[in-house]
Design an enzyme around this catalytic site. Structure first.
Site, mmCIF file in Angstrom:
data_model
loop_
_atom_site.group_PDB
_atom_site.id
_atom_site.type_symbol
_atom_site.label_atom_id
_atom_site.label_comp_id
_atom_site.label_asym_id
_atom_site.label_seq_id
_atom_site.Cartn_x
_atom_site.Cartn_y
_atom_site.Cartn_z
ATOM 1 N N ARG A 239 0.863 -1.178 0.000
ATOM 2 C CA ARG A 239 0.000 0.000 0.000
ATOM 3 C C ARG A 239 0.905 1.236 0.000
ATOM 4 O O ARG A 239 1.931 1.260 0.705
ATOM 5 C CB ARG A 239 -0.906 0.030 1.236
ATOM 6 C CG ARG A 239 -2.063 -0.960 1.195
ATOM 7 C CD ARG A 239 -3.087 -0.605 0.111
ATOM 8 N NE ARG A 239 -4.226 -1.518 0.065
ATOM 9 C CZ ARG A 239 -4.323 -2.586 -0.729
ATOM 10 N NH1 ARG A 239 -3.331 -2.905 -1.541
ATOM 11 N NH2 ARG A 239 -5.417 -3.335 -0.723
ATOM 12 N N GLU A 268 -3.256 7.611 -4.083
ATOM 13 C CA GLU A 268 -3.747 7.005 -5.314
ATOM 14 C C GLU A 268 -5.089 7.588 -5.748
ATOM 15 O O GLU A 268 -5.953 7.781 -4.869
ATOM 16 C CB GLU A 268 -3.936 5.501 -5.066
ATOM 17 C CG GLU A 268 -2.999 4.649 -5.858
ATOM 18 C CD GLU A 268 -3.050 3.201 -5.431
ATOM 19 O OE1 GLU A 268 -2.104 2.773 -4.750
ATOM 20 O OE2 GLU A 268 -4.020 2.507 -5.760
ATOM 21 N N HIS A 286 -1.139 0.137 -9.812
ATOM 22 C CA HIS A 286 -1.748 -0.836 -8.875
ATOM 23 C C HIS A 286 -2.316 -2.055 -9.630
ATOM 24 O O HIS A 286 -3.521 -2.332 -9.560
ATOM 25 C CB HIS A 286 -2.836 -0.149 -8.032
ATOM 26 C CG HIS A 286 -3.070 -0.847 -6.710
ATOM 27 N ND1 HIS A 286 -3.430 -0.198 -5.555
ATOM 28 C CD2 HIS A 286 -3.000 -2.163 -6.375
ATOM 29 C CE1 HIS A 286 -3.577 -1.070 -4.578
ATOM 30 N NE2 HIS A 286 -3.311 -2.277 -5.049
HETATM 31 C C1 DGY Z 1 -5.200 -6.289 -2.839
HETATM 32 O O1 DGY Z 1 -5.936 -7.241 -3.082
HETATM 33 O O2 DGY Z 1 -5.100 -5.817 -1.707
HETATM 34 C C2 DGY Z 1 -4.394 -5.739 -3.966
HETATM 35 O O3 DGY Z 1 -3.700 -4.606 -3.589
HETATM 36 C C3 DGY Z 1 -5.252 -5.390 -5.154
HETATM 37 O O4 DGY Z 1 -5.502 -6.409 -5.960
#
Ligand code: DGY
Length: 324
Positions: A239, A268, A286
């Site tokens: 993240r 983001e 992402h």
């Molecule tokens: C998640 O699943 O947390 C990823 O970052 C997105 O697919």
């Protein structure tokens, strides 16, 4: 009248079809529910919500969801949901562990190679018409083989990355809230670092796989960047806010670290302006889990949790519910 389900973005059609077999399903237009107001406005009509990681499922959204029984996130990370508030309102919350491990682990290795072998700089050079003769000193990079990968967050994805990296000849060290089992340490020949600083000082590549929590916000800051060596490459597919982007951009521009591969960002979908111009930095929107099969499996797992709750199954029968 069947129950109503809101899926906040268009997702793989088979998932929508599965839900439509039993419920009245509405699918939001791309980006519509990236703000609280739209969610607060529409949520009272629904029994179940299948949101994306970009949808802020705040306490206000949850209290507005007076008919809501289940929120099944289309992601393994669920920092976008106020789980405490949901559980207080007796709303079940699910995520999608396991199904995206391989896709994210493969993508992480791809980012490591893209940065260390300067794939995109090389492509730009070629397309700019600068490849006039083969240069023995052109685009000299770093191999993965023989170098050390430090993994922060040794859960499913971190372990998946470590397995692939070991197969490519890398040495593995890791930091995690708790040590992994001796069997896994042995399998990966992985050494445990009790602090992030210790890991940062001995790794040529660092890859982040921890969830975003109050404890991991800006885990990679000035202090940690300062102990990395000038060749170290930082990879983030977890993240964005785990990294202080201002500090990272400073380190990249001043070449105190070797490069970065970032699939996630602090704000983001906005990009920090200094990251756009940072040298040796590969940026992707992402997409670590973005293979067709994985996105289908993510959707189906989230849909199964919705079906389970709306059919009245007990929580222990639904494996991907987040426990309070
Ligand atoms: C998640 O699943 O947390 C990823 O970052 C997105 O697919």
């Amino acid at each position: 009248m069947s129950e109503r389900v809101l899926v906040t973005e268009p997702i793989i059609p088979e998932v929508i079809e599965k839900l439509e077999n039993q419920y009245q399903v509405d699918v939001g237009k791309s980006g519509t529910y990236d703000n609280e107001e739209a969610l607060i406005n529409d949520i009272p009509a629904y029994d179940a919500l299948l949101p994306m990681l970009s949808n802020p499922i705040s306490e206000d959204v949850i209290t507005a969801g007076t008919n809501l029984k289940v929120i099944a996130n289309h992601a393994v990370g669920y920092n976008n949901i106020n789980v405490k508030a949901a559980i207080k309102e007796d709303i079940a919350v699910a995520n999608t562990p396991g199904v995206l491990t391989d896709s994210c682990a493969e993508f992480t290795i791809g980012l490591m190679l893209a940065v260390s072998r300067r794939l995109f700089d090389a492509q730009e050079y070629l397309l700019d018409g600068k490849f006039e003769n083969w240069e023995p000193l052109g685009f000299l990079g770093t191999e993965l083989n023989g170098n050390t990968l430090g993994i922060i967050g040794m859960g499913r994805i971190g372990t998946g990355v470590a397995r692939r990296a070991k197969a490519l000849g890398m040495n593995i060290c890791y930091h995690n809230r708790s040590r992994v089992s001796p069997e896994i340490e042995q399998e990966l020949n992985a050494s445990y670092c009790s602090s992030i600083k210790e890991l940062a000082s001995q790794s040529n590549f660092i890859s982040l796989h921890c969830p975003l929590t109050d404890d991991t916000h800006h885990l990679i800051d000035h202090e940690i960047l300062d102990v990395m060596n000038s060749n170290t490459i930082l990879i983030n597919t977890s993240r964005g806010p785990v990294v202080d982007e201002e500090a990272l951009a400073h380190a990249l521009h001043n070449k105190t670290i070797g490069g970065a591969g970032l699939d996630v960002f602090e704000d983001e979908p906005k990009l920090h302006p200094k990251l756009k111009t940072a040298p040796n930095c590969v940026l992707t929107p992402h997409i670590a889990s973005a293979s067709y099969q994985t996105r289908k499996d993510i959707g189906l797992l989230a849909a199964d949790a919705i079906i389970g709750i709306l059919e009245g199954k007990s929580h222990s029968e639904i494996p991907n519910l987040i426990q309070p």
